[in-house]
Design an enzyme around this catalytic site. Sequence first.
Site, PDB file in Angstrom:
ATOM      1  N   HIS A 133      -9.965  63.578  14.612  1.00 31.13           N
ATOM      2  CA  HIS A 133     -11.468  63.597  14.790  1.00 31.13           C
ATOM      3  C   HIS A 133     -12.159  64.945  14.916  1.00 31.13           C
ATOM      4  O   HIS A 133     -13.459  65.102  14.461  1.00 31.13           O
ATOM      5  CB  HIS A 133     -11.939  62.992  16.149  1.00 31.13           C
ATOM      6  CG  HIS A 133     -11.571  63.743  17.523  1.00 31.13           C
ATOM      7  ND1 HIS A 133     -10.643  63.934  18.178  1.00 31.13           N
ATOM      8  CD2 HIS A 133     -12.735  64.814  18.153  1.00 31.13           C
ATOM      9  CE1 HIS A 133     -10.808  64.791  19.210  1.00 31.13           C
ATOM     10  NE2 HIS A 133     -11.886  65.105  19.280  1.00 31.13           N
ATOM     11  N   GLU A 135     -14.680  69.061  11.110  1.00 30.26           N
ATOM     12  CA  GLU A 135     -15.813  69.822  11.842  1.00 30.26           C
ATOM     13  C   GLU A 135     -15.277  71.273  11.803  1.00 30.26           C
ATOM     14  O   GLU A 135     -15.888  72.255  11.959  1.00 30.26           O
ATOM     15  CB  GLU A 135     -16.208  69.246  13.286  1.00 30.26           C
ATOM     16  CG  GLU A 135     -17.186  70.109  13.935  1.00 30.26           C
ATOM     17  CD  GLU A 135     -18.568  70.109  13.037  1.00 30.26           C
ATOM     18  OE1 GLU A 135     -18.620  69.599  12.134  1.00 30.26           O
ATOM     19  OE2 GLU A 135     -19.224  71.141  13.461  1.00 30.26           O
ATOM     20  N   ASP A 136     -13.843  71.241  12.356  1.00 33.73           N
ATOM     21  CA  ASP A 136     -13.510  72.500  12.870  1.00 33.73           C
ATOM     22  C   ASP A 136     -12.198  73.041  12.091  1.00 33.73           C
ATOM     23  O   ASP A 136     -11.861  74.217  12.425  1.00 33.73           O
ATOM     24  CB  ASP A 136     -12.752  72.403  14.467  1.00 33.73           C
ATOM     25  CG  ASP A 136     -13.815  72.246  15.456  1.00 33.73           C
ATOM     26  OD1 ASP A 136     -15.156  72.353  15.087  1.00 33.73           O
ATOM     27  OD2 ASP A 136     -13.402  71.665  16.419  1.00 33.73           O
ATOM     28  N   ASP A 162     -12.818  61.527  23.544  1.00 32.58           N
ATOM     29  CA  ASP A 162     -13.156  62.833  23.335  1.00 32.58           C
ATOM     30  C   ASP A 162     -13.869  63.344  24.412  1.00 32.58           C
ATOM     31  O   ASP A 162     -13.500  64.472  25.097  1.00 32.58           O
ATOM     32  CB  ASP A 162     -13.693  62.951  21.894  1.00 32.58           C
ATOM     33  CG  ASP A 162     -14.085  64.175  21.717  1.00 32.58           C
ATOM     34  OD1 ASP A 162     -13.382  65.062  21.569  1.00 32.58           O
ATOM     35  OD2 ASP A 162     -15.418  64.512  21.159  1.00 32.58           O
ATOM     36  N   ASP A 185     -18.946  53.136  54.363  1.00 34.15           N
ATOM     37  CA  ASP A 185     -18.564  52.073  53.506  1.00 34.15           C
ATOM     38  C   ASP A 185     -18.026  52.968  52.305  1.00 34.15           C
ATOM     39  O   ASP A 185     -18.377  52.980  51.025  1.00 34.15           O
ATOM     40  CB  ASP A 185     -19.747  51.585  53.038  1.00 34.15           C
ATOM     41  CG  ASP A 185     -19.519  50.538  52.220  1.00 34.15           C
ATOM     42  OD1 ASP A 185     -18.476  50.072  51.748  1.00 34.15           O
ATOM     43  OD2 ASP A 185     -20.675  50.016  51.450  1.00 34.15           O
TER      44      ASP A 185
HETATM   45 MN    MN Z   1     -13.049  66.579  19.997  1.00 30.41          MN
END
Ligand code: MN
Length: 722
Positions: free
Chosen positions: A72, A76-77, A139, A260
């Site tokens: 995932h 992006e990275d 995630d 409670d």
């Molecule tokens: Mn992530």
Amino acid sequence: MMRQFELVERVKAYDPTADEDAINRAYVYAMKMHGSQKRASGDQYFSHPIEVAGLLTRYRLDSAAIITALLHDTVEDTSATLEEIGSLFGPEIVRLVDGVTKLTRLELQSDHTKQAENLRKLVLAMSEDIRVLLVKLADRTHNMRTLHFMGNPDKRRRIALETMEIYAPLAERIGMHEIKAELEDLAFAELHPEARDSLMTRLGYLREQGGDLITRIQAELRKNLAESDIKAEVSGREKTPFSIWQKMQKKNVGFEQLSDIMAFRIVVDSIEDCYRALGVIHSRYPMVPDRFKDYISTPKPNGYRSIHTGVFGPERHRIEVQIRTEDMHEEAELGVAAHWSYKDKGKSAGPRTNGANPVDGRGYRWLRELLDIMEHASNPEEFLEHTKLEMFQDQVFCFSPKGDLINLPRGATPVDFAYAVHSQIGDTCVGSKINGRMMPLRTQLKNGDQVEIVTSKAQTPNPTWERFVVTGKARARIRRFIRLQQRAQYLDLGRAILTRAFRQEGYELTDKALDGVLKIFKAATPDDLMAIVGEGIHTGNEIVAAVYPELKTKPANPDGMPTIGKRKTNKEKVSGVPIKGLISGMAVHFAGCCHPLPGDRIVGIVATGKGVTIHTIDCENLEQYIDTPERWLDLSWDDTEGEVHVGRVMLLVVNEPGILVAITTVIAKNMGNITNLKITNRSQEFFDLIIDIEVRDVKHLTNIIAALRATPSINSVERAKN
Ligand code: MN
């Protein structure tokens, strides 16, 4: 960090047919791509996707979801691309990874609009495939667990807030209670650390006092059930600090009354046993009023089934008891996933999916409703407001005359009910019968009410409904209607104001003239710009000044309104000022604070080099000149026949369609000319309006004010001074 073979083994344990080879390849690929990247915690970055995948095995998700979890963050990275992932893992995985990646990109945004946009994308993505949401939730859960490593406190707070407002409610919506509780508690720790610390301290104290209280209560409940020959699993737990805190807020109870804090779960074999167990509990212990809820006969919209009750239990401790069957328990724990994650064949697909493809989010009613709201909201912020509203509320269950069950948030009215049945029914509803009796549309519905909506084709949404509806759908539809109606009004009014403003400078208003300045005022079309002026966001003079920059703009005025009597300050007009007592040739200004009109008692204040400013005698600003009497001029009005002056009035007006037209009609009928209009302090119910009107004198203005006061829906009218 979980090892490759452990992950595969976990998946194989619940799904022997899982694509072992693909999971292995995804594991290796992700490890290779993330390489030596590190997390803020100092851990290998790769530990993150593994943890996320591991979390999902708890929900027995299929190989595709597990592989998506592993991949995932690669797009992006790392240098990984969707094309590459497509060629390695196929189209289904690409679609899922792409969905999660898009959300991640939006997540890094901070402002509200972007946050709202994020939610929109999320709803779209999960309506395509609900697994995107499951991966995203896992995630987020892992990111929240490691949030404290993040250095930037603003960013931490932002993430925690988003978790609390969006992800936790979403987790609840799809029935993932465990994830919901964990997300809330982690966000709570970030957002209110002191509150959480003191709660933990108090809980620790109670725990010490009670000894092994939970075990003792558990044992007693078990014994009671056994005596009645009910086979049951009984488990007990302390509630999470956040759920306790939430209850304290809701019920407004203090810390000392906090009792409670324990919840017990009774899992039995059959639905019949659920009710028998309930009977046992209620016959042994006094019931806490209003705590009994039967979600077996009427499940929650997310499919949750269980019986809840509150009693003064063993040792007179207030406890919460949930009673359910094994099946219900599994559903409650696994949520949406329980219906389609790998499992023994033969179990039903559950009531929510209607037999449709279970990963298709559109099979879920609440998701369809979110999509519907999204289509009708004018902007992302509005959508965010509606959905937050929607997701947070308790439910009431009502029935149509045919017996269809409609779930609504607590506080819902027949109008909400009508919109929940169908938009068209909502738009045209005129009345409602609750349990056979005609009741006002604003009545709050109660659990079990049977609601019949009376419609009329001639009806359109009534803007006053917006004050009492509670569902996002109803609100969105009503607002949309008001918006369309208001826009028509604003457009007419804006056109009139602009036509006048242009004429004043000797020009004709044309679309072409406006085209050049659309961008400046963030308008898409000339009509848009006119509507903006009609709404009072910009004044006609501002537009004229932008179209003809060569016209020297007059001194700036803080509220953006033109100073009154502008035209009379022109040098050549000075001699014509209809005021007695002036030395001829002196420049004259009418004060912008009190807007003197013929008929008012006036004084002049001399300022060296600037001439005379004329105020009404009761103007508060005169106070500052008390110590300089030499600057005061005693003045009076001369014959003002044929002259016009601008007076200013302030109105408090009910926010409803048609009201602006009503106001302008009254003013026009009384021979007043509106030169400018500004709306301030707009609320749902009221708005303040400032209107500049050209009048002959104070009497003329007083007449107009009287006429306005006689107009319905105008709450108050005052002449503006200061
Ligand atoms: Mn992530």
